[in-house]
Motif scaffolding. Structure first.
Motif, mmCIF file in Angstrom:
data_model
loop_
_atom_site.group_PDB
_atom_site.id
_atom_site.type_symbol
_atom_site.label_atom_id
_atom_site.label_comp_id
_atom_site.label_asym_id
_atom_site.label_seq_id
_atom_site.Cartn_x
_atom_site.Cartn_y
_atom_site.Cartn_z
ATOM 1 N N ILE A 1 0.831 -1.203 0.000
ATOM 2 C CA ILE A 1 0.000 0.000 0.000
ATOM 3 C C ILE A 1 0.868 1.255 0.000
ATOM 4 N N MET A 2 1.908 1.283 0.808
ATOM 5 C CA MET A 2 2.742 2.481 0.882
ATOM 6 C C MET A 2 3.550 2.702 -0.398
ATOM 7 N N LYS A 3 3.724 1.655 -1.207
ATOM 8 C CA LYS A 3 4.418 1.784 -2.489
ATOM 9 C C LYS A 3 3.455 2.036 -3.655
ATOM 10 N N TRP A 4 2.169 1.947 -3.386
ATOM 11 C CA TRP A 4 1.134 2.163 -4.407
ATOM 12 C C TRP A 4 1.242 3.609 -4.911
ATOM 13 N N GLY A 5 1.280 3.802 -6.226
ATOM 14 C CA GLY A 5 1.513 5.116 -6.809
ATOM 15 C C GLY A 5 0.650 6.243 -6.244
ATOM 16 N N PRO A 6 -0.688 6.108 -6.255
ATOM 17 C CA PRO A 6 -1.533 7.183 -5.719
ATOM 18 C C PRO A 6 -1.302 7.453 -4.233
ATOM 19 N N MET A 7 -0.973 6.418 -3.474
ATOM 20 C CA MET A 7 -0.679 6.609 -2.050
ATOM 21 C C MET A 7 0.606 7.408 -1.893
ATOM 22 N N LYS A 8 1.611 7.091 -2.672
ATOM 23 C CA LYS A 8 2.872 7.825 -2.612
ATOM 24 C C LYS A 8 2.661 9.288 -2.984
ATOM 25 N N GLU A 9 1.825 9.542 -3.978
ATOM 26 C CA GLU A 9 1.528 10.924 -4.379
ATOM 27 C C GLU A 9 0.881 11.698 -3.239
ATOM 28 N N TRP A 10 -0.089 11.065 -2.585
ATOM 29 C CA TRP A 10 -0.797 11.723 -1.494
ATOM 30 C C TRP A 10 0.149 12.038 -0.329
ATOM 31 N N VAL A 11 0.964 11.062 0.044
ATOM 32 C CA VAL A 11 1.895 11.253 1.157
ATOM 33 C C VAL A 11 2.882 12.369 0.828
ATOM 34 N N ALA A 12 3.390 12.388 -0.402
ATOM 35 C CA ALA A 12 4.330 13.441 -0.792
ATOM 36 C C ALA A 12 3.679 14.817 -0.701
ATOM 37 N N ASP A 13 2.435 14.925 -1.158
ATOM 38 C CA ASP A 13 1.722 16.198 -1.084
ATOM 39 C C ASP A 13 1.483 16.621 0.363
ATOM 40 N N SER A 14 1.245 15.644 1.233
ATOM 41 C CA SER A 14 0.970 15.968 2.634
ATOM 42 C C SER A 14 2.176 16.632 3.302
ATOM 43 N N ARG A 15 3.373 16.314 2.826
ATOM 44 C CA ARG A 15 4.587 16.904 3.399
ATOM 45 C C ARG A 15 4.676 18.402 3.116
ATOM 46 N N GLU A 16 4.014 18.828 2.042
ATOM 47 C CA GLU A 16 4.061 20.233 1.658
ATOM 48 C C GLU A 16 2.930 21.050 2.274
ATOM 49 N N GLU A 17 2.054 20.405 2.978
ATOM 50 C CA GLU A 17 0.869 21.077 3.516
ATOM 51 C C GLU A 17 1.206 21.848 4.790
ATOM 52 N N PRO A 18 0.752 23.090 4.917
ATOM 53 C CA PRO A 18 0.979 23.828 6.168
ATOM 54 C C PRO A 18 0.322 23.117 7.343
ATOM 55 N N GLN A 19 0.938 23.221 8.498
ATOM 56 C CA GLN A 19 0.355 22.640 9.703
ATOM 57 C C GLN A 19 -0.661 23.620 10.255
ATOM 58 N N GLU A 20 -1.930 23.422 9.832
ATOM 59 C CA GLU A 20 -2.968 24.405 10.110
ATOM 60 C C GLU A 20 -3.789 24.101 11.347
ATOM 61 N N ILE A 21 -3.636 22.902 11.913
ATOM 62 C CA ILE A 21 -4.345 22.623 13.147
ATOM 63 C C ILE A 21 -3.352 22.148 14.189
ATOM 64 N N ILE A 22 -3.660 22.389 15.422
ATOM 65 C CA ILE A 22 -2.746 22.033 16.506
ATOM 66 C C ILE A 22 -2.580 20.515 16.559
ATOM 67 N N GLU A 23 -1.339 20.069 16.665
ATOM 68 C CA GLU A 23 -1.077 18.634 16.779
ATOM 69 C C GLU A 23 -1.765 18.091 18.022
ATOM 70 N N LEU A 24 -2.356 16.913 17.907
ATOM 71 C CA LEU A 24 -3.046 16.308 19.035
ATOM 72 C C LEU A 24 -2.042 15.721 20.028
ATOM 73 N N ASP A 25 -2.347 15.821 21.290
ATOM 74 C CA ASP A 25 -1.536 15.207 22.324
ATOM 75 C C ASP A 25 -1.861 13.723 22.381
ATOM 76 N N LEU A 26 -0.910 12.889 21.983
ATOM 77 C CA LEU A 26 -1.187 11.465 21.860
ATOM 78 C C LEU A 26 -0.512 10.646 22.956
ATOM 79 N N ASP A 27 -0.015 11.298 23.998
ATOM 80 C CA ASP A 27 0.603 10.551 25.090
ATOM 81 C C ASP A 27 -0.445 10.202 26.136
ATOM 82 N N PHE A 28 -1.328 9.252 25.771
ATOM 83 C CA PHE A 28 -2.340 8.825 26.736
ATOM 84 C C PHE A 28 -2.348 7.315 26.808
#
Length: 218
Positions: free
Chosen positions: A191-218
Motif C-alpha cells: 500500500i505504501m508503495k502504491w503510486g496514488p498513495m505515494k503521491e498523497w503522502v508526498a503532497d501531505s509533506r508540503e501542507e501547512p500545519q494548520e491545526i494544533i497537533e493532538l496530544d497522543l501521550d495517553f
C-alpha cells in the motif's frame, strides 16, 4: 477542462479525503482537487474524528454531487466498470463490499485512539485494549483476503475499493508503530508503495500545519 472535482480537506490528517482520492484514482476519472479549509464545517467534523458521516470528500461531476466514500465508490464503479474497482468473481466481490462496509462504519476505537497524522511517528506507542481489538479484527480481515486471493492487494494483483478503504489504516499502523505479522506487513508495504498513495503522502509533506497537533501521550 477536467471532468470532475473532488473536494477534500487536509492531506495530512484526513483519512476520508485520502479514501476519496484513491477511489478517484482507481476509477481513472479525470478530476481536479479542491481543498476545503479545516475551518469549514464540512471538514471540521472529520478532523475532530467525531463521525464517518461527513460531506468531505465530495465528488462533483456535471450535475451530480456525491458525498460519502462508499457512495463515491459505487458511483465511480458504475461509470467506469472497465476500471475493475470491484473484483470480477462474485464471491470476491461480495467480500470486498462487506469488508469495505465494515471499515466505513466500524473501528471507532482505532479511529479515536490512532488518528491519522502522516507526519507523526511514535515508536513504542502503547495501544489501548479497545483499539487493539480493532487492530486484531483488521489484521484478521487482511490475512484472510491475502491468503485466499494471494495478494499483493486484498483481492489479488489489482487494487480494489477495499484497498482504498483500508489504506489510511496502513498509514496509522506506520505512524503508531503497530506491529503486524509478515503477511500483513507485506500488504502494508504494498500500500505504501502504491503510486496514488505515494503521491498523497508526498503532497501531505508540503501542507501547512494548520491545526494544533493532538496530544497522543495517553
Amino acid at each position: 477542462m477536467t471532468e470532475a472535482t473532488l473536494l477534500i480537506s487536509s492531506k495530512n490528517y484526513s483519512s476520508w479525503s485520502l479514501r476519496g482520492y484513491l477511489l478517484a484514482k482507481l476509477s481513472g476519472i479525470d478530476f481536479a482537487e479542491e481543498r476545503v479549509s479545516p475551518d469549514d464545517p464540512r471538514a471540521k467534523e472529520e478532523l475532530l474524528m467525531r463521525t464517518s458521516s461527513i460531506l468531505v470528500p465530495c465528488l462533483l461531476h456535471g450535475d451530480v454531487t456525491v458525498w460519502d466514500t462508499l457512495a463515491i465508490a459505487e458511483y465511480l464503479n458504475e461509470l467506469f466498470p472497465e476500471a475493475l474497482m470491484l473484483p470480477t468473481d462474485k464471491v470476491a466481490r461480495a467480500r470486498c463490499r462487506s469488508i469495505s462496509g465494515e471499515m466505513h462504519s466500524g473501528f471507532a476505537a482505532l479511529r479515536s485512539s490512532l488518528p491519522m497524522n502522516l507526519r507523526f511517528r511514535k515508536p513504542g506507542f502503547t495501544v489501548w485494549s479497545s483499539a487493539q481489538a480493532d487492530i486484531d479484527r483488521i489484521t484478521t480481515i487482511w490475512t484472510d483476503c491475502l491468503t485466499t486471493w494471494k495478494g499483493p492487494f486484498l483481492f489479488g494483483r489489482r487494487p480494489t475499493i477495499a484497498d482504498a478503504m483500508y489504506a489510511p489504516v496502513v498509514a496509522r499502523f506506520l505512524s503508531y508503530d503497530v506491529a503486524v505479522g509478515p503477511v500483513c506487513q507485506d500488504y502494508c508495504d504494498t500500500i505504501m508503495k502504491w503510486g496514488p498513495m505515494k503521491e498523497w503522502v508526498a503532497d501531505s509533506r508540503e501542507e501547512p500545519q494548520e491545526i494544533i497537533e493532538l496530544d497522543l501521550d495517553f
